[in-house]
Design a protein around this motif. Structure first.
Motif, PDB file in Angstrom:
ATOM      1  N   ASP A 120       0.805  -1.229   0.000  1.00  0.00           N
ATOM      2  CA  ASP A 120       0.000   0.000   0.000  1.00  0.00           C
ATOM      3  C   ASP A 120       0.834   1.274   0.000  1.00  0.00           C
ATOM      4  N   VAL A 121       2.152   1.135   0.020  1.00  0.00           N
ATOM      5  CA  VAL A 121       3.012   2.305   0.208  1.00  0.00           C
ATOM      6  C   VAL A 121       2.892   3.296  -0.947  1.00  0.00           C
ATOM      7  N   SER A 180      13.683  -0.382  -3.442  1.00  0.00           N
ATOM      8  CA  SER A 180      12.846  -0.621  -4.627  1.00  0.00           C
ATOM      9  C   SER A 180      11.658   0.337  -4.649  1.00  0.00           C
ATOM     10  N   LEU A 181      11.132   0.668  -3.462  1.00  0.00           N
ATOM     11  CA  LEU A 181      10.024   1.624  -3.388  1.00  0.00           C
ATOM     12  C   LEU A 181      10.479   3.029  -3.789  1.00  0.00           C
ATOM     13  N   ILE A 182      11.676   3.414  -3.347  1.00  0.00           N
ATOM     14  CA  ILE A 182      12.186   4.744  -3.711  1.00  0.00           C
ATOM     15  C   ILE A 182      12.299   4.877  -5.228  1.00  0.00           C
ATOM     16  N   GLN A 183      12.787   3.807  -5.873  1.00  0.00           N
ATOM     17  CA  GLN A 183      12.911   3.826  -7.327  1.00  0.00           C
ATOM     18  C   GLN A 183      11.546   3.912  -7.996  1.00  0.00           C
ATOM     19  N   GLU A 184      10.583   3.164  -7.470  1.00  0.00           N
ATOM     20  CA  GLU A 184       9.237   3.184  -8.042  1.00  0.00           C
ATOM     21  C   GLU A 184       8.566   4.534  -7.830  1.00  0.00           C
ATOM     22  N   GLY A 235       6.864  10.365 -10.089  1.00  0.00           N
ATOM     23  CA  GLY A 235       7.062  11.786  -9.840  1.00  0.00           C
ATOM     24  C   GLY A 235       7.161  12.201  -8.390  1.00  0.00           C
ATOM     25  N   ILE A 236       7.473  11.247  -7.500  1.00  0.00           N
ATOM     26  CA  ILE A 236       7.623  11.571  -6.074  1.00  0.00           C
ATOM     27  C   ILE A 236       9.078  11.360  -5.674  1.00  0.00           C
ATOM     28  N   ALA A 237       9.734  12.440  -5.287  1.00  0.00           N
ATOM     29  CA  ALA A 237      11.156  12.389  -4.937  1.00  0.00           C
ATOM     30  C   ALA A 237      11.330  12.215  -3.429  1.00  0.00           C
ATOM     31  N   ILE A 238      12.223  11.334  -3.066  1.00  0.00           N
ATOM     32  CA  ILE A 238      12.539  11.074  -1.662  1.00  0.00           C
ATOM     33  C   ILE A 238      13.901  11.684  -1.339  1.00  0.00           C
TER      34      ILE A 238
END
Length: 426
Positions: free
Chosen positions: A187-188, A229-233, A238-241
Motif C-alpha cells: 500500500d506504500v 525498490s520503493l524509492i525507485q518506483e 514523480g515523487i522524490a525522496i
C-alpha cells in the motif's frame, strides 16, 4: 562459567567492579540502592562507533545518527548526545519536551509512533520538527488538517512495514504484517500518492524499522532492498525522496550474544545503499539500545538469602518496577557481586520485593554472596529506568553518571511523598 558482556566504561579489577575510575562500592555507599550508574565514556564510545561510518573517505557526510530516546530519556544523556551531534527519534510529545529541555533542537527530531494525538502533532508542527514518520492514512489526514489550520506545511515520511522477520523476541519485532507498525508494503505507493495530493503535506522521506535486539545484518539488508525498490518506483511516478530513515534495532551483548560490530554494521548498510545507486540520499540511523544498553548498570542490595527445597532465593531491593525486561521479555542480564567474596557459592534466583511471582531479575545464578552485599545487574542502560514504575508504591531509583573521576547525580531518588503529592482525598 558466567558469560559476561563486553563492556566499555565498566571493569572488574582484583575482585572489585568499577565505573571508569570510580568503584561501584563507593557509589552504592554514597547514593544508596537501587541505583542506575552510567558511564559517559561508554556513551561516547558507542556514538563514535556509529559516527565513524557516517563519513566517506573524502570526509563528506553520508549519514547521521538520531538517538531513539525511548531507550533512556534522562536529560543528561540527551544533552551528551546532542553535544556529540545526534538528532533524536521521538515517539511522544513528552519526548519532544525532553529534547528541548536538554538543549536539543526540534529541527533535529523525527516524530515516530502509531498513535500521535492532535495536541502532539500541533505542538510538533509549531516547534518545527524535521519530519513525522507517518504510519496510516488516518494519521496522514489528521496531520494535513492540523497543518492547514496552522497554515503550515507538514514534512512527512511514511513508515514502511516490509514484512521482514527480524528474528527477535515477538514483543519487539515491528516489521511483520501482523505488527501494528507502518504502512503495508503493497500500500506504500498508493499512500504516497494520497499524501502527494494533500495541500499541507510535504513529502521528504521514507522510513523503515523492523525491530529491536537484532543480532544479524541480513534482516536489515532484506528490509533495505525492499525500501530501495520503493524509492525507485516512487521516482517513476514523480515523487522524490530526500532522506532514507533505516531505523535502529541493532542488538547488544547481554552475555553470550554476538551482535555485529557497530561500525561494520553501519558501513555494510551504507555501502549497500551507495552500491545500489542511491548516492544522493540523506541516510538516518535510529539506534537506541546499542548506544546506551551497555553504558549502564543497576546496583541492588542483597536483603535476604532464602534457601528452599527446590530453589534458593537471593532477595534484593531492586524489583520488576525498577527493571521490567526480565519479567516482560524473560530477558537475560548478567549479575555480578561488585566485590569478591570468600563465601561459598550457591545457585539462586535473584528476586525483588514486589508482590508478584514474576518479580525476578535473574534465574539460576551462581553467586557468592551474603546479606548486605551489593550486586550489579549489567547491561541495564536501555529500557531500564525508562520502563520503570511505582508499582507497590515504590520510589523509582536514583541515576548517576560517571565522568572519569567525577560522579554526577542526574536524577534524584524519588521520595514517598513524591509518589502521592498530586493525589487528593475527597
Amino acid at each position: 562459567m558466567l558469560s559476561l558482556p563486553q563492556l566499555i566504561g565498566f571493569s572488574e579489577q582484583n575482585g572489585q567492579w568499577f565505573a571508569e575510575n570510580v568503584s561501584l562500592s563507593s557509589i552504592a555507599q554514597e547514593f544508596g540502592t537501587p541505583c542506575y550508574v552510567y558511564s559517559k565514556k561508554a556513551l561516547t564510545h558507542a556514538f563514535d562507533a556509529y559516527d565513524k561510518a557516517c563519513f566517506r573517505k573524502d570526509g563528506t557526510r553520508r549519514a547521521r545518527v538520531h538517538y531513539a530516546m525511548k531507550a533512556n530519556s534522562n536529560l543528561a544523556i540527551l544533552n551528551i548526545f546532542s553535544k556529540l551531534g545526534t538528532g533524536f527519534d521521538l515517539v511522544s510529545g513528552g519526548e519532544l519536551a525532553r529534547v528541548l529541555a536538554a538543549g536539543g533542537k526540534a529541527s533535529d527530531c523525527v516524530f515516530s509512533g502509531v498513535g500521535k494525538s492532535h495536541s502532539e502533532i500541533a505542538t510538533a508542527l509549531k516547534a518545527g520538527v524535521k519530519c513525522f514518520n507517518v504510519e496510516s492514512i488516518p494519521e496522514l489526514t489528521r496531520i494535513n488538517e492540523i497543518a492547514s489550520s496552522l497554515q503550515l506545511k507538514a514534512p512527512i515520511s511514511l513508515r514502511v512495514n516490509p514484512d521482514v522477520d527480524a528474528k527477535t523476541h515477538p514483543y519487539i519485532s515491528t516489521g511483520l504484517k501482523d505488527n501494528k507498525f507502518g504502512i503495508t508494503f503493497e500500500d506504500v505507493i498508493h499512500t504516497y500518492q494520497v499524501a502527494h495530493q494533500m495541500s499541507n503535506i510535504q513529502i521528504v522521506g521514507i522510513d523503515c524499522h523492523i525491530g529491536s535486539q537484532i543480532l544479524e545484518i541480513s534482516p536489515f539488508l532484506d528490509a533495505l532492498d525492499r525500501v530501495l525498490s520503493l524509492i525507485q518506483e516512487l521516482k517513476t511516478v514523480g515523487i522524490a525522496i530526500q532522506h532514507l530513515d533505516i531505523g535502529g534495532g541493532l542488538g547488544i551483548d547481554y552475555g553470550g550474544d554476538t551482535p555485529p560490530d557497530i561500525t561494520k554494521f553501519a558501513n555494510t548498510l551504507l555501502d549497500h545503499i551507495e552500491k545500489s545507486g542511491f548516492t544522493d540520499l540523506e541516510v538516518i540511523f535510529e539506534p537506541g539500545r546499542s548506544l546506551v544498553g551497555n553504558a549502564g548498570v543497576l546496583l541492588t542490595l542483597v536483603e535476604y538469602l532464602k534457601p528452599g527445597e527446590t530453589k534458593n532465593f537471593c532477595i534484593v531491593d531492586a524489583a520488576m518496577n525498577d527493571l521490567m525486561r526480565p519479567a516482560m521479555y524473560e530477558a537475560f542480564h548478567a549479575i555480578v557481586p561488585i566485590n569478591s567474596s570468600s563465601t561459598d557459592s550457591s545457585v539462586y534466583d535473584v528476586v525483588g520485593p514486589v508482590c508478584e511471582t514474576g518479580d525476578w531479575l535473574g534465574r539460576d545464578r551462581k553467586l557468592s554472596v551474603v546479606s548486605g552485599d551489593v550486586l550489579a545487574i549489567l547491561s541495564a542502560g536501555a529500557y531500564g529506568f525508562s520502563m520503570s514504575s511505582n508499582y507497590n508504591t515504590r520510589p523509582r531509583a536514583a541515576e548517576v553518571m560517571v565522568d572519569d573521576m567525577v560522579v554526577h547525580v542526574i536524577r534524584e531518588r524519588e521520595t514517598l511523598e513524591n509518589l502521592y503529592q498530586g493525589e487528593r482525598i475527597i
